[in-house]
Design an enzyme around this catalytic site. Structure first.
Site, short mmCIF file in Angstrom:
data_model
loop_
_atom_site.label_atom_id
_atom_site.label_comp_id
_atom_site.label_asym_id
_atom_site.label_seq_id
_atom_site.Cartn_x
_atom_site.Cartn_y
_atom_site.Cartn_z
N GLU A 257 0.88 -1.19 0.00
CA GLU A 257 0.00 0.00 0.00
C GLU A 257 0.90 1.22 0.00
O GLU A 257 1.74 1.37 0.88
CB GLU A 257 -0.90 -0.04 1.23
CG GLU A 257 -1.91 -1.17 1.17
CD GLU A 257 -2.69 -1.15 -0.13
OE1 GLU A 257 -3.33 -0.13 -0.44
OE2 GLU A 257 -2.64 -2.15 -0.88
N CYS B 193 -1.82 9.23 4.05
CA CYS B 193 -1.79 8.79 2.65
C CYS B 193 -3.04 9.31 1.95
O CYS B 193 -3.05 9.52 0.74
CB CYS B 193 -1.71 7.29 2.59
SG CYS B 193 -2.92 6.49 3.63
P1 NAP Z 1 8.69 4.78 3.62
O1 NAP Z 1 9.82 5.70 3.72
O2 NAP Z 1 8.45 4.08 2.35
O3 NAP Z 1 8.88 3.71 4.79
C1 NAP Z 1 7.92 2.71 5.08
C2 NAP Z 1 8.60 1.54 5.74
O4 NAP Z 1 9.48 0.92 4.81
C3 NAP Z 1 9.46 1.94 6.94
O5 NAP Z 1 9.33 0.94 7.92
C4 NAP Z 1 10.86 1.94 6.33
O6 NAP Z 1 11.87 1.73 7.25
C5 NAP Z 1 10.75 0.76 5.40
N1 NAP Z 1 11.79 0.69 4.36
C6 NAP Z 1 12.54 1.70 3.83
N2 NAP Z 1 13.36 1.21 2.89
C7 NAP Z 1 13.15 -0.12 2.82
C8 NAP Z 1 13.68 -1.18 2.03
N3 NAP Z 1 14.62 -0.98 1.10
N4 NAP Z 1 13.23 -2.44 2.24
C9 NAP Z 1 12.28 -2.67 3.15
N5 NAP Z 1 11.73 -1.72 3.92
C10 NAP Z 1 12.15 -0.46 3.76
O7 NAP Z 1 7.33 5.50 4.00
P2 NAP Z 1 7.07 6.43 5.26
O8 NAP Z 1 7.84 7.68 5.08
O9 NAP Z 1 7.26 5.66 6.52
O10 NAP Z 1 5.50 6.67 5.14
C11 NAP Z 1 4.93 7.62 4.30
C12 NAP Z 1 4.43 6.99 3.03
O11 NAP Z 1 3.51 5.96 3.32
C13 NAP Z 1 3.66 7.96 2.16
O12 NAP Z 1 4.04 7.75 0.82
C14 NAP Z 1 2.21 7.54 2.38
O13 NAP Z 1 1.33 7.90 1.33
C15 NAP Z 1 2.35 6.08 2.53
N6 NAP Z 1 1.20 5.49 3.21
C16 NAP Z 1 0.31 4.75 2.47
C17 NAP Z 1 -0.81 4.20 3.09
C18 NAP Z 1 -1.81 3.39 2.32
O14 NAP Z 1 -2.64 2.74 2.92
N7 NAP Z 1 -1.77 3.40 1.00
C19 NAP Z 1 -1.00 4.39 4.46
C20 NAP Z 1 -0.08 5.15 5.16
C21 NAP Z 1 1.03 5.68 4.54
P3 NAP Z 1 12.73 2.97 7.81
O15 NAP Z 1 11.79 3.78 8.59
O16 NAP Z 1 13.77 2.31 8.63
O17 NAP Z 1 13.27 3.70 6.61
#
Ligand code: NAP
Ligand code: MG
Length: 523
Positions: A293, A327
């Site tokens: 997601e 999001c």
């Molecule tokens: P993110 O930077 O993509 O991080 C999400 C998770 O992925 C974190 O636990 C992060 O760990 C981990 N991660 C980073 N690099 C990775 C890799 N190479 N392999 C595996 N895991 C990895 O997102 P965010 O900044 O936390 O959240 C914001 C984003 O989430 C926005 O784009 C928002 O739209 C989206 N979102 C979507 C929904 C939905 O339901 N569609 C809901 C909520 C949020 P680290 O923290 O250690 O980097």
């Protein structure tokens, strides 16, 4: 829990903080949690709690001198051990009856309900949520536990509710069995609800998991795993492996024994996981399942027949609730030209009155979550100054103490192709565009690679029918804000680059964590 005592599912009510007793309870929880800040937390491998030297420091984004906690970081070696613990636990957990598994979720929900404000208070400090945003996050976590528990019971009774077509001389059945070991990777923006929802859905379905929390909010995630332990969940079912996404995330995603990855976060990371998971590792005997997601560029369309005051209110709340870090945040608005100036002026007024300050003191808006996001959002505001007419905000907010505060910012007259109309900013920045008529406004809304949420404001039934058909997103709302999906009522997930449309909090979600085994016995 006994079947007979299971009440029908209902959403957890939000707390009314205008009531003095609720305010006092929240203030008491904030004092209690404040006294617990700054602790060290272990990672969890099976029954072992392991403190490591390397730690992630979680700060209060609203007061960055305040350390919320230091959480042990997994190395690849420790991640490997956690994976082995999850594999071992799977052998027994998969045989535990569905109803017993669901019982752990129900127990956790009731424990969380009793200490609701404590969970919310932790998010006020760690994620910069105001009281109502934190309370809604906790309520959603309770909802997920209650909903997925019931859903697992329903799936286990599939043969009673949706019997297979009878064939003479055969007894045919279907069973939804678990997949194996999964890696659960939640984001920081709903650090309790999404973490609890993704994790509990996977485990109630009979899988065991490695939970890698977001590095910005690992303390509230630890509070959640502690709660699951308190609810009696056996060791090894949830293994807690905080650490850098790019280091252990890649390792776990690529691992041959990983059966599925449940991810919520940005488009960039989601696509990387999808690509990595598609490669078959040496010794791997399945196709990994990826539930991803991702981001959004959600928007609100307003036509000239709409209740313009309600539309302006919805635009502002959707854009700036939790500093635009949902999001589902409405970061775009398209308004038809005959009412454009009126709606834009009202949005400006409402935005100017939107107060920014310390989350603990319950301002409407708090800080954004961390330094990188803060800098990135400020850069987008500068880009916006070249792409539109700045009508509110426009930079850092002057707030005591030192934190990542940004003014709610609005740009009007923005072209549909502008970067601030196309790219997810994930902060308090709203771009407004003008359309000739409702059809052009809908077309502008659809001109995006994302497809998560959207709203349409109109009083005209034909146009509402048109919008229902044409606006291409996973969660479409009519005459209301585009944030605030409720578990059970608004199954959540988006189209296109917003992800795999998992519909969290809906009747299809647990199917993603199971595989169906059909059996046919000759009588
Ligand atoms: P993110 O930077 O993509 O991080 C999400 C998770 O992925 C974190 O636990 C992060 O760990 C981990 N991660 C980073 N690099 C990775 C890799 N190479 N392999 C595996 N895991 C990895 O997102 P965010 O900044 O936390 O959240 C914001 C984003 O989430 C926005 O784009 C928002 O739209 C989206 N979102 C979507 C929904 C939905 O339901 N569609 C809901 C909520 C949020 P680290 O923290 O250690 O980097
Ligand atoms: Mg991030």
């Amino acid at each position: 829990m006994e079947r007979t005592t299971l009440a029908p599912y209902a959403n957890e009510p939000f707390t009314d903080f205008t009531q003095p007793e609720n305010r006092e309870a929240m203030e008491a929880a904030l004092r209690k949690v404040k006294g617990e800040l700054g602790r060290d937390y272990p990672l969890w491998i099976g029954a072992d709690k392991v403190m490591t030297d390397g730690k992630t420091e979680s700060l209060n984004p609203g007061d960055i001198g305040q350390v919320v906690g230091r959480v042990s970081k997994a190395t690849k070696e420790l991640a490997e051990k956690a994976l082995e613990a999850a594999l071992a636990a799977f052998e027994t957990w998969k045989r535990v009856p569905a109803e017993t598994r669901a019982g752990y979720l129900f127990r956790a929900a009731s424990l969380m309900r009793e200490r609701k404000h404590e969970f919310s208070a932790m998010m006020v400090f760690e994620a910069g949520k105001n009281w109502a945003e934190a309370d809604a996050d906790t309520a959603e976590a309770i909802d997920f536990l209650e909903f997925y528990g019931r859903e697992m019971i329903r799936l286990s009774e599939a043969n009673e509710h949706r019997p297979l077509t009878p064939v003479a001389g055969e007894r045919n059945r279907i069973a939804y069995i678990p997949l194996g070991v999964g890696v659960v990777i939640p984001p920081w923006n709903f650090p309790l609800a999404i973490c609890a929802g993704m994790t509990s859905a996977a485990v109630v379905s009979g899988n065991t998991v490695l939970l890698k929390p977001a590095s910005v909010t690992p303390v509230i995630a630890h509070k959640f795993v502690e709660l699951m332990e308190e609810a009696g969940l056996p060791p090894g079912v949830i293994n807690f492996v905080p650490g850098s996404g790019s280091e252990i995330g890649d390792y776990l995603v690529a691992h041959p024994k990983t059966r599925f990855i449940s991810f919520t976060g940005s488009k960039e990371v989601g696509l990387r996981i999808n690509e990595l998971a598609a490669k078959t590792a040496e010794g791997q005997i399945w196709i990994k399942r990826v539930i991803a997601e991702m981001g959004g560029k959600d928007g609100i369309v307003v036509d000239e027949t709409a209740d313009l005051e309600a539309a302006a209110q919805a635009i502002v709340v959707s854009a700036f609730g939790y500093q635009g870090q949902k999001c589902s945040a409405g970061s775009r608005a398209f308004i038809v030209e005959s009412v454009y100036d009126e709606v834009v002026e009202r949005v400006r007024e409402l935005t100017a009155a939107w107060a920014v300050g310390l989350p603990e003191l319950n301002f409407k808006s708090g800080p954004v979550a961390e330094r990188n996001a803060y800098e990135k959002i400020l850069q987008y505001i500068e880009i916006g100054k070249g792409e539109g007419r700045l009508i509110a905000g426009g930079g850092k907010a002057d707030v005591e103490p030192n934190g990542y505060y940004i003014e709610p910012t609005v740009f009007a007259d923005v072209d549909g192709k502008a970067r601030i109309m196309q790219e997810e900013i994930f902060g308090p920045v709203l771009a407004i565009g003008k359309a000739r008529d409702y059809r052009e406004a809908v077309a502008l809304y659809n001109d995006t690679e994302f497809g998560l949420t959207g709203s349409f404001f109109s009083r005209d039934e034909d146009r509402i029918a048109y919008a229902l058909e044409e606006m291409h997103c996973g969660n479409l709302y009519i005459n209301r804000k585009c944030t605030g999906a409720l578990v059970g009522a608004h199954p959540f997930g988006g189209f296109n680059m917003s992800g795999t449309d998992s519909k969290a909090g809906g009747y299809d979600y647990l199917l993603l964590f199971t595989q169906a085994k059909a059996t046919s016995r000759k009588l």
